[in-house]
Design a protein around this motif. Structure first.
Motif, PDB file in Angstrom:
ATOM      1  N   ALA A 186      77.446 -91.455  45.562  1.00  0.00           N
ATOM      2  CA  ALA A 186      76.568 -92.092  46.548  1.00  0.00           C
ATOM      3  C   ALA A 186      75.617 -91.049  47.114  1.00  0.00           C
ATOM      4  O   ALA A 186      75.976 -89.877  47.254  1.00  0.00           O
ATOM      5  CB  ALA A 186      77.384 -92.724  47.659  1.00  0.00           C
ATOM      6  N   ARG A 187      74.392 -91.470  47.415  1.00  0.00           N
ATOM      7  CA  ARG A 187      73.392 -90.560  47.951  1.00  0.00           C
ATOM      8  C   ARG A 187      72.782 -91.136  49.227  1.00  0.00           C
ATOM      9  O   ARG A 187      72.623 -92.357  49.350  1.00  0.00           O
ATOM     10  CB  ARG A 187      72.261 -90.327  46.942  1.00  0.00           C
ATOM     11  N   VAL A 188      72.436 -90.261  50.138  1.00  0.00           N
ATOM     12  CA  VAL A 188      71.642 -90.666  51.291  1.00  0.00           C
ATOM     13  C   VAL A 188      70.183 -90.526  50.877  1.00  0.00           C
ATOM     14  O   VAL A 188      69.741 -89.427  50.525  1.00  0.00           O
ATOM     15  CB  VAL A 188      71.927 -89.782  52.522  1.00  0.00           C
ATOM     16  N   TYR A 218      64.281 -85.335  51.366  1.00  0.00           N
ATOM     17  CA  TYR A 218      65.074 -85.221  50.149  1.00  0.00           C
ATOM     18  C   TYR A 218      66.339 -86.062  50.258  1.00  0.00           C
ATOM     19  O   TYR A 218      66.838 -86.332  51.350  1.00  0.00           O
ATOM     20  CB  TYR A 218      65.462 -83.762  49.890  1.00  0.00           C
ATOM     21  N   GLU A 219      66.859 -86.462  49.095  1.00  0.00           N
ATOM     22  CA  GLU A 219      68.165 -87.112  49.090  1.00  0.00           C
ATOM     23  C   GLU A 219      69.217 -86.122  49.590  1.00  0.00           C
ATOM     24  O   GLU A 219      69.142 -84.923  49.315  1.00  0.00           O
ATOM     25  CB  GLU A 219      68.535 -87.579  47.674  1.00  0.00           C
ATOM     26  N   GLY A 220      70.189 -86.650  50.320  1.00  0.00           N
ATOM     27  CA  GLY A 220      71.226 -85.786  50.862  1.00  0.00           C
ATOM     28  C   GLY A 220      72.618 -86.315  50.591  1.00  0.00           C
ATOM     29  O   GLY A 220      72.798 -87.290  49.847  1.00  0.00           O
ATOM     30  N   GLU A 221      73.598 -85.693  51.196  1.00  0.00           N
ATOM     31  CA  GLU A 221      74.986 -86.112  51.049  1.00  0.00           C
ATOM     32  C   GLU A 221      75.652 -86.136  52.414  1.00  0.00           C
ATOM     33  O   GLU A 221      75.276 -85.376  53.314  1.00  0.00           O
ATOM     34  CB  GLU A 221      75.742 -85.184  50.100  1.00  0.00           C
ATOM     35  N   SER A 263      80.223 -87.983  49.804  1.00  0.00           N
ATOM     36  CA  SER A 263      79.460 -88.960  49.028  1.00  0.00           C
ATOM     37  C   SER A 263      79.002 -88.393  47.688  1.00  0.00           C
ATOM     38  O   SER A 263      78.880 -89.121  46.697  1.00  0.00           O
ATOM     39  CB  SER A 263      78.245 -89.431  49.835  1.00  0.00           C
ATOM     40  N   PHE A 264      78.766 -87.081  47.619  1.00  0.00           N
ATOM     41  CA  PHE A 264      78.297 -86.471  46.368  1.00  0.00           C
ATOM     42  C   PHE A 264      79.286 -86.702  45.239  1.00  0.00           C
ATOM     43  O   PHE A 264      78.913 -87.034  44.110  1.00  0.00           O
ATOM     44  CB  PHE A 264      78.066 -84.972  46.583  1.00  0.00           C
TER      45      PHE A 264
END
Length: 446
Positions: free
Chosen positions: A368-370, A342-345, A363-364
């Motif tokens: 920006a997203r990981v 999943y995308e993370g922060e 980042s949230f």
């Protein structure tokens, strides 16, 4: 004494006899005895110095209490009376539990013995048998992290190495009462962070802690309750924040950084970016700080990914000392050990060396997203901000990566990097933050 109390102190006083000359000490030994024999009132050939006067305090099991006051206020005498290394002139001290104490640097160590031998010597003094010391020895050595010096005489140790070994011994012997008198101030910031984490863990397990420090930030971070001493007398005993406010009023705080710990810089002054795997991976390992795993005080998370490096850059150069107002970039490397689907922060927290969190970049909130990642990938993270921090203090960087919208942590590391701040200009910044502002003074229209 109630079973709920760890320490009970009733009307405690300590008086020292101060002699103007050696001959006065001899007079005091002989003449008053002769005067009593002839039924005369005995003379006194010394001056009295009352280091403590009529102190009464109850400390419950599991409490963490900070002891603050100016130099000479009686803090060290107070702790030594509790430990039993001094005898009171008046009053009573009762303790309930095994005491571990870090008072004077190197106390309890034989300077001619090696560090290894002193571990066993110190443990035996505390009543710990050899079998138990053998079980804990590897953990003690790992925590102290003094390398080959373990088998060298401790008289060759630096002050920091003394404290590393002494604290490691005390922490791993499960004391019921832990007493620390400013000893951790000589350690580097990474070891301090490790010690504070260990102290908090001991507190969670019910250890009673008495902590002497001139640092308000440290006392607030560790102790809900504080006691202020002045000229040997108890001035106030209560919530740490109120006691420290009184300490400020007395003008005796030497490290008053905690006053601004709740200030947070404007969010628009910070940006967070996430670099992709196609970007140039940060290959240069920090050469200005200890290896990453030695810096980290502790970490939590699922372990699907882990931070493996972190460094602070100013003007594109790695730095451990930066100027007030400098633009800083914090670079971190995240290794993916298992699929993160999943995308993370990711986030960064700037904190004092004692763990007081000052501000964060996430980042949230920066959009920006990981992205989802596969095992074996590596990501480079970069955070950039203008530092509002003032000089004269040490700070640390904590890093976190978690599932989206404040989800579970995959990895969170404490004390991933550290730096100090200096002020090269003429501006005097006495607190933690350098916040620009103006002052206007005008005539009253009244």
């Amino acid at each position: 004494m109630s079973s709920k109390l760890a320490i009970k102190i009733d009307s405690l006083s300590k008086c020292y006899e101060i002699y103007d000359a050696p001959r006065d000490r001899l007079k005091q030994m002989i003449i008053p005895k002769l005067q009593r024999l002839v039924m005369r009132s005995p003379g006194k050939y010394y001056n009295e110095f009352w280091a403590l006067k009529n102190i009464s305090v109850d400390i419950k099991k599991g409490e963490a209490v900070g002891i603050v006051g100016r130099n000479g206020s009686g803090k060290s005498t107070f702790l030594q009376l509790i430990c039993g290394t001094l005898s009171p002139t008046q009053g009573l001290v009762e303790t309930n539990g095994r005491i571990a104490a870090l008072l004077e640097l190197g106390s309890g160590f034989n300077p001619e013995f090696s560090g290894r031998e002193n571990v066993y010597l110190n443990g035996s003094v505390l009543g710990i048998d050899k079998a138990r010391l053998d079980e804990r020895f590897a953990d003690i050595v790992k925590f102290a992290d003094i390398g080959n010096h373990l088998d060298q005489p401790v008289k060759t140790y630096s002050s920091g190495m003394f404290v590393r070994l002494a604290f490691a011994v005390q922490m791993h012997l499960d004391p019921e009462i832990l007493i620390i008198d400013e000893a951790l101030s000589v350690g580097d910031q990474f070891f301090q962070a490790k010690c504070y984490a260990a102290i908090r863990s001991m507190m969670d397990n019910g250890t009673t802690v008495l902590f002497v420090s001139h640092s308000a930030a440290t006392v607030k971070a560790l102790c809900p309750r504080a006691i202020l001493l002045s000229h040997g007398e108890l001035v106030v005993d209560g919530p740490a924040s109120k006691v420290l406010d009184r300490y400020f009023v007395l003008g005796s705080l030497e490290a008053n950084a905690a006053k601004s710990a709740q200030l947070v810089p404007h969010p628009e002054s910070a940006i967070a970016t996430v670099a992709s795997t196609e970007s140039t991976v940060m290959q240069t390992v920090s050469c200005l700080q200890p290896p990453f795993e030695r810096r980290v005080s502790h970490r939590v998370g699922t372990g699907q990914a882990q931070f493996v490096e972190c460094r602070v850059l100013a003007d594109s150069e790695e730095a451990i000392v930066v100027e007030t107002g400098a633009t800083l970039r914090v670079q971190a490397v995240l290794d993916v050990l298992d699929d993160c689907p999943y995308e993370g922060e990711v986030g960064l927290v700037v904190a004092t060396a004692e763990g007081i969190e000052l501000f964060a970049i996430n980042s949230f909130f920066q959009g920006a997203r990981v992205p989802a990642m596969k095992a074996g990938e590596q990501r480079v993270l970069e955070f950039e901000f203008v530092s509002p921090l003032s000089s004269g203090a040490r700070y640390r960087i904590d890093l976190g990566y978690r599932m989206p919208v404040q989800g579970e942590y995959v990895d969170k590391v404490f004390a991933a990097a550290g730096f100090s701040v200096v002020n090269q200009g003429d501006r005097i910044v006495p607190l933690l933050f350098d916040v620009p502002g103006t002052v206007r003074i005008g005539l009253s229209t009244k």
